[in-house]
Design an enzyme around this catalytic site. Structure first.
Site, PDB file in Angstrom:
ATOM      1  CB  CYS A 196      -0.879  -0.026   1.252  1.00 54.48           C
ATOM      2  SG  CYS A 196      -1.889   1.445   1.471  1.00 54.48           S
ATOM      3  CB  CYS A 221      -3.044   3.875  -5.663  1.00 53.48           C
ATOM      4  SG  CYS A 221      -4.307   2.982  -4.731  1.00 53.48           S
ATOM      5  CB  THR A 222      -1.357  -1.556  -4.562  1.00 55.84           C
ATOM      6  OG1 THR A 222      -2.111  -1.267  -3.373  1.00 55.84           O
ATOM      7  CG2 THR A 222       0.114  -1.344  -4.284  1.00 55.84           C
ATOM      8  CB  THR A 282      -1.895   5.358   1.348  1.00 55.32           C
ATOM      9  OG1 THR A 282      -2.355   5.533   0.010  1.00 55.32           O
ATOM     10  CG2 THR A 282      -2.366   6.502   2.203  1.00 55.32           C
TER      11      THR A 282
HETATM   12  N1  DGL Z   1      -3.795   0.474  -2.213  1.00 57.43           N
HETATM   13  C1  DGL Z   1      -3.571   1.645  -1.418  1.00 57.43           C
HETATM   14  C2  DGL Z   1      -2.369   2.425  -1.937  1.00 57.43           C
HETATM   15  O1  DGL Z   1      -1.551   1.873  -2.652  1.00 57.43           O
HETATM   16  C3  DGL Z   1      -4.857   2.381  -1.338  1.00 57.43           C
HETATM   17  C4  DGL Z   1      -4.891   3.419  -0.316  1.00 57.43           C
HETATM   18  C5  DGL Z   1      -6.232   3.808   0.212  1.00 57.43           C
HETATM   19  O2  DGL Z   1      -6.793   3.022   0.957  1.00 57.43           O
HETATM   20  O3  DGL Z   1      -6.649   4.938  -0.060  1.00 57.43           O
HETATM   21  O4  DGL Z   1      -2.178   3.574  -1.637  1.00 57.43           O
END
Ligand code: DGL
Length: 271
Positions: free
Chosen positions: A75, A185-186, A77
């Protein structure tokens, strides 16, 4: 059971880390994994740092308690906020990720790159440092994309609404000549098909999943933790949200049957 047979923990706020899990399983089919989604608190992108940090520590503690030999924080974030403190506090190897700015800088010919990211990643110091270090002479346009994660989480990754949102977000950078889009973002690799249709064949789309999978294998080898098994590994799925909802959306995103277990929003372990 030898330590090398223990699973690798993969963590994300929701379904995004499944795109990284897919790359990890392709790279190391002999390894077993525990995938943990903090679905009850997703999305992280619009939360404050203290909330994100405490959730990430709580849930990584859950993976440690389940004997994971290494952890992948899948993630952007969560990494942007908490990767430093996690590395300080946890003994097990931790692999983080970051938007693929470095490969994008090598790839662009127009010297214009767009980074699609959650609002928290987009305003984070980590992304700015990445650009300063790897793309100082390239025009990098950061596009905060509120709403995309929510739509994917609610099973609408193929919806007309998501295509409309993406077209609006990418219109400006395309008009300004950007020829590489970084999926920061993944969750976004699950939108790669829709993005490719919008940007056309002359624009490259890059993400971090494969590089993270290779890096995880290197880290495990260096630490003597690679599984010696000749059989395929298994994957268990955990969610802090509703397991039936998790299974339905995960099955659609991965194209395979998924059976998850709920651990509740408040786990008892913290690190
Ligand atoms: N998959 C998360 C990322 O890579 C999503 C973040 C979120 O929950 O906003 O940032």
């Amino acid at each position: 059971m030898s330590c090398t047979d223990h699973p690798i923990g993969v963590f994300d706020s929701g379904f995004g880390g499944l795109s990284v899990l897919r790359a990890l399983r392709a790279q190391m089919p002999q390894e077993s994994f525990i995938y943990l989604a903090d679905s009850a608190f997703c999305p992280y992108g619009d939360k404050d740092d203290a909330t994100i940090e405490s959730r990430v520590h709580l849930l990584m503690g859950e993976l440690v308690a389940r004997d994971c030999k290494a952890m992948v924080v899948a993630c952007n974030t969560a990494c942007s906020v908490a990767i430093g403190s996690l590395r300080e506090r946890l003994g097990a190897p931790i692999v983080g990720l970051e938007p693929a700015v470095k490969p994008a800088a090598r790839r662009t010919r127009t010297r214009k790159v767009a980074v699609l990211a959650t609002p928290r990643t987009a305003r984070g110091q980590r992304l700015h440092q990445l650009v300063e270090t790897h793309a100082p002479d390239i025009e990098v346009e950061t596009i905060p994309a509120p709403g995309l994660v929510d739509l994917i989480e609610s099973g609408q990754s193929q919806s007309r609404e998501i295509r409309y949102l993406l077209s609006n977000l990418l219109e400006g950078p395309l008009a300004r000549g950007c020829d590489v889009v970084v999926l920061g973002c993944t969750h976004y690799p699950f939108l790669a098909g829709a993005i490719a249709e919008i940007v056309g064949p002359s624009v490259a789309i890059v993400s971090s999943g494969n590089a993270v999978a290779r890096q995880t294998e290197r880290v495990l080898r260096r630490s003597g933790l690679l599984s010696a098994s000749e059989l395929g590994g298994r994957c268990d799925y955990l969610t802090t949200g509703d397991p039936l909802r998790f299974d339905a959306v995960a099955c659609e995103l991965l194209g395979t049957v998924v059976r998850s277990e709920s651990i509740g929003a408040q786990t008892s372990v913290a690190v």
